[in-house]
Design an enzyme around this catalytic site. Structure first.
Site, PDB file in Angstrom:
ATOM      1  CE1 TYR A 161      -4.076   1.927   0.833  1.00 26.76           C
ATOM      2  CE2 TYR A 161      -2.482   3.420   1.946  1.00 26.76           C
ATOM      3  CZ  TYR A 161      -3.911   2.996   1.529  1.00 26.76           C
ATOM      4  OH  TYR A 161      -4.763   4.209   1.674  1.00 26.76           O
ATOM      5  CE  LYS A 165      -3.532   4.590  -1.650  1.00 30.59           C
ATOM      6  NZ  LYS A 165      -4.809   5.480  -2.515  1.00 30.59           N
TER       7      LYS A 165
HETATM    8  N1  LIG Z   1      -9.796   5.347   4.598  1.00 32.19           N
HETATM    9  C1  LIG Z   1      -8.745   5.855   4.803  1.00 32.19           C
HETATM   10  O1  LIG Z   1      -8.011   5.795   6.170  1.00 32.19           O
HETATM   11  C2  LIG Z   1      -7.899   6.316   3.861  1.00 32.19           C
HETATM   12  C3  LIG Z   1      -6.613   7.187   4.089  1.00 32.19           C
HETATM   13  C4  LIG Z   1      -5.943   7.445   2.996  1.00 32.19           C
HETATM   14  C5  LIG Z   1      -6.146   7.367   1.800  1.00 32.19           C
HETATM   15  N2  LIG Z   1      -7.242   6.420   1.560  1.00 32.19           N
HETATM   16  C6  LIG Z   1      -7.647   6.098   0.297  1.00 32.19           C
HETATM   17  O2  LIG Z   1      -8.858   6.889  -0.333  1.00 32.19           O
HETATM   18  C7  LIG Z   1      -9.533   6.043  -1.264  1.00 32.19           C
HETATM   19  C8  LIG Z   1     -11.020   5.637  -0.905  1.00 32.19           C
HETATM   20  O3  LIG Z   1     -10.745   4.725   0.299  1.00 32.19           O
HETATM   21  P1  LIG Z   1     -12.155   4.714   1.189  1.00 32.19           P
HETATM   22  O4  LIG Z   1     -11.591   4.654   2.682  1.00 32.19           O
HETATM   23  O5  LIG Z   1     -13.242   5.676   0.898  1.00 32.19           O
HETATM   24  O6  LIG Z   1     -12.332   3.104   0.959  1.00 32.19           O
HETATM   25  P2  LIG Z   1     -13.675   2.415   0.778  1.00 32.19           P
HETATM   26  O7  LIG Z   1     -13.227   1.081   0.749  1.00 32.19           O
HETATM   27  O8  LIG Z   1     -14.729   2.875   1.600  1.00 32.19           O
HETATM   28  O9  LIG Z   1     -14.224   2.586  -0.820  1.00 32.19           O
HETATM   29  C9  LIG Z   1     -13.505   2.210  -1.924  1.00 32.19           C
HETATM   30  C10 LIG Z   1     -14.231   2.236  -2.999  1.00 32.19           C
HETATM   31  O10 LIG Z   1     -13.480   1.756  -4.235  1.00 32.19           O
HETATM   32  C11 LIG Z   1     -14.113   0.737  -4.899  1.00 32.19           C
HETATM   33  N3  LIG Z   1     -13.300  -0.132  -5.742  1.00 32.19           N
HETATM   34  C12 LIG Z   1     -12.449  -1.066  -5.194  1.00 32.19           C
HETATM   35  N4  LIG Z   1     -11.527  -1.519  -6.231  1.00 32.19           N
HETATM   36  C13 LIG Z   1     -12.316  -1.287  -7.406  1.00 32.19           C
HETATM   37  C14 LIG Z   1     -11.941  -1.295  -8.767  1.00 32.19           C
HETATM   38  N5  LIG Z   1     -10.764  -2.057  -9.174  1.00 32.19           N
HETATM   39  N6  LIG Z   1     -12.555  -0.438  -9.678  1.00 32.19           N
HETATM   40  C15 LIG Z   1     -13.361   0.304  -9.336  1.00 32.19           C
HETATM   41  N7  LIG Z   1     -13.700   0.612  -8.077  1.00 32.19           N
HETATM   42  C16 LIG Z   1     -12.942  -0.115  -7.081  1.00 32.19           C
HETATM   43  C17 LIG Z   1     -14.883  -0.060  -3.887  1.00 32.19           C
HETATM   44  O11 LIG Z   1     -15.896  -0.806  -4.399  1.00 32.19           O
HETATM   45  C18 LIG Z   1     -15.325   1.133  -3.029  1.00 32.19           C
HETATM   46  O12 LIG Z   1     -16.484   1.625  -3.651  1.00 32.19           O
HETATM   47  C19 LIG Z   1      -8.508   5.079  -1.336  1.00 32.19           C
HETATM   48  O13 LIG Z   1      -7.707   5.295  -2.484  1.00 32.19           O
HETATM   49  C20 LIG Z   1      -7.565   4.857  -0.338  1.00 32.19           C
HETATM   50  O14 LIG Z   1      -6.578   3.993  -0.420  1.00 32.19           O
HETATM   51  C21 LIG Z   1      -8.102   6.054   2.382  1.00 32.19           C
END
Ligand SMILES: NC(=O)c1ccc[n+]([C@@H]2O[C@H](COP(=O)([O-])OP(=O)(O)OC[C@H]3O[C@@H](n4cnc5c(N)ncnc54)[C@H](O)[C@@H]3O)[C@@H](O)[C@H]2O)c1
Length: 253
Positions: A161, A165
């Site tokens: 991960y 990123k």
């Molecule tokens: N939650 C955290 O703490 C956090 C922190 C930093 C960055 N992020 C990043 O934020 C972004 C969103 O994360 P989140 O926390 O909302 O996660 P989440 O799991 O709630 O949502 C992720 C969404 O992406 C979709 N998805 C997954 N694989 C896919 C694919 N191959 N094609 C199309 N859609 C796909 C899923 O169906 C889901 O709707 C991600 O890139 C994650 O790495 C999250």
């Protein structure tokens, strides 16, 4: 320009991973600021639900089933969005996944899966959106990176991960430099810990994360809205190649 600086009225956006979590909060915010939004996701039930909520705000919404790791599906998705909305002004490459494992034990399959969705997926969607925006000579591409692009999370083990990123952050700069002469801006946002389903299986770590965050809490998807609206709007018209960190101060330590 005043308050209109952040206005998105009549702009057309897509958001990958927009069915839930951070992507859904961005979609609702973009609609509040006047943009039409396409929800690009694998989960069509949740994507359609999000679209209903968007339409209630008086904007156009569209759910497009797409796996961001599939180049053909991504190109088709962009064609569909442009066909339905008539253009593309804002592309948010936000879909992402995580899996936990020690670096010495991670299977090559698990390594590849995270790199494929988080880095290759961002490249494929940026490439497809970029082609349209370069022709238009305007557009804003925003990728969701993470504070994991600059720091190493502890105690959970997520080398794949972190690497994915860091790739997103540097890809952002490379695309920004290539496309700046064509008025296409490319930026990323690096959230700290945000309470979504992505981290739902990691609740044991929550007290430690909270304690390490100077602001004393993890974030909510809504804490990120200002950053995504800023980078989508004319308020950021001279901002490109930047990584906007929104983490409650976590990466200062
Ligand atoms: N939650 C955290 O703490 C956090 C922190 C930093 C960055 N992020 C990043 O934020 C972004 C969103 O994360 P989140 O926390 O909302 O996660 P989440 O799991 O709630 O949502 C992720 C969404 O992406 C979709 N998805 C997954 N694989 C896919 C694919 N191959 N094609 C199309 N859609 C796909 C899923 O169906 C889901 O709707 C991600 O890139 C994650 O790495 C999250």
């Amino acid at each position: 320009m005043g308050i209109k600086l952040f206005d998105l009225t009549g702009k057309n956006a897509f958001i990958t991973g927009g069915a839930q979590g951070i992507g859904k909060a961005i979609a609702l915010a973009y609609a509040d600021f006047g943009a039409n939004v396409a929800i690009v996701d694998l989960d069509m039930e949740k994507a359609e639900q999000t679209c209903s909520e968007l339409r209630e705000k008086g904007v156009k919404a569209l759910a497009v089933k797409t796996d961001v790791t599939n180049p053909g599906q991504v190109d088709d998705m962009v064609r569909t969005v442009v066909g339905e909305f008539g253009g593309l002004d804002i592309a948010v490459n936000n879909a992402g996944i995580a899996n936990l494992n020690n670096a010495e034990d991670i299977s090559y399959e698990d390594w590849l899966q995270v790199i494929d969705v988080n880095l290759n997926g961002v490249f494929l969607t940026a490439r497809a959106a970029g082609k349209v925006m370069l022709q238009q000579k305007s557009g804003s591409i925003i990728s969701t990176a993470s504070m994991s692009s600059s720091i190493i999370n502890v105690p959970q083990k997520i080398a794949n991960y972190c690497a994915s990123k860091a790739g997103v952050k540097h890809l952002t700069k490379a695309l920004a430099v290539e496309w700046a002469p064509h008025n296409v801006r490319v930026n990323c946002i690096s959230p700290g810990y945000i309470g979504t389903e992505l981290v739902a299986s990691m609740t044991d770590y929550l007290p430690g994360w909270t304690e390490k965050t100077p602001m004393g809490r993890i974030g909510s998807p809504e804490d990120l809205i200002g950053a995504y609206v800023y980078l989508a709007s004319d308020a950021s018209q001279w901002t490109t190649g930047s990584d906007l960190v929104v983490d409650g101060g976590y990466t200062c330590l």
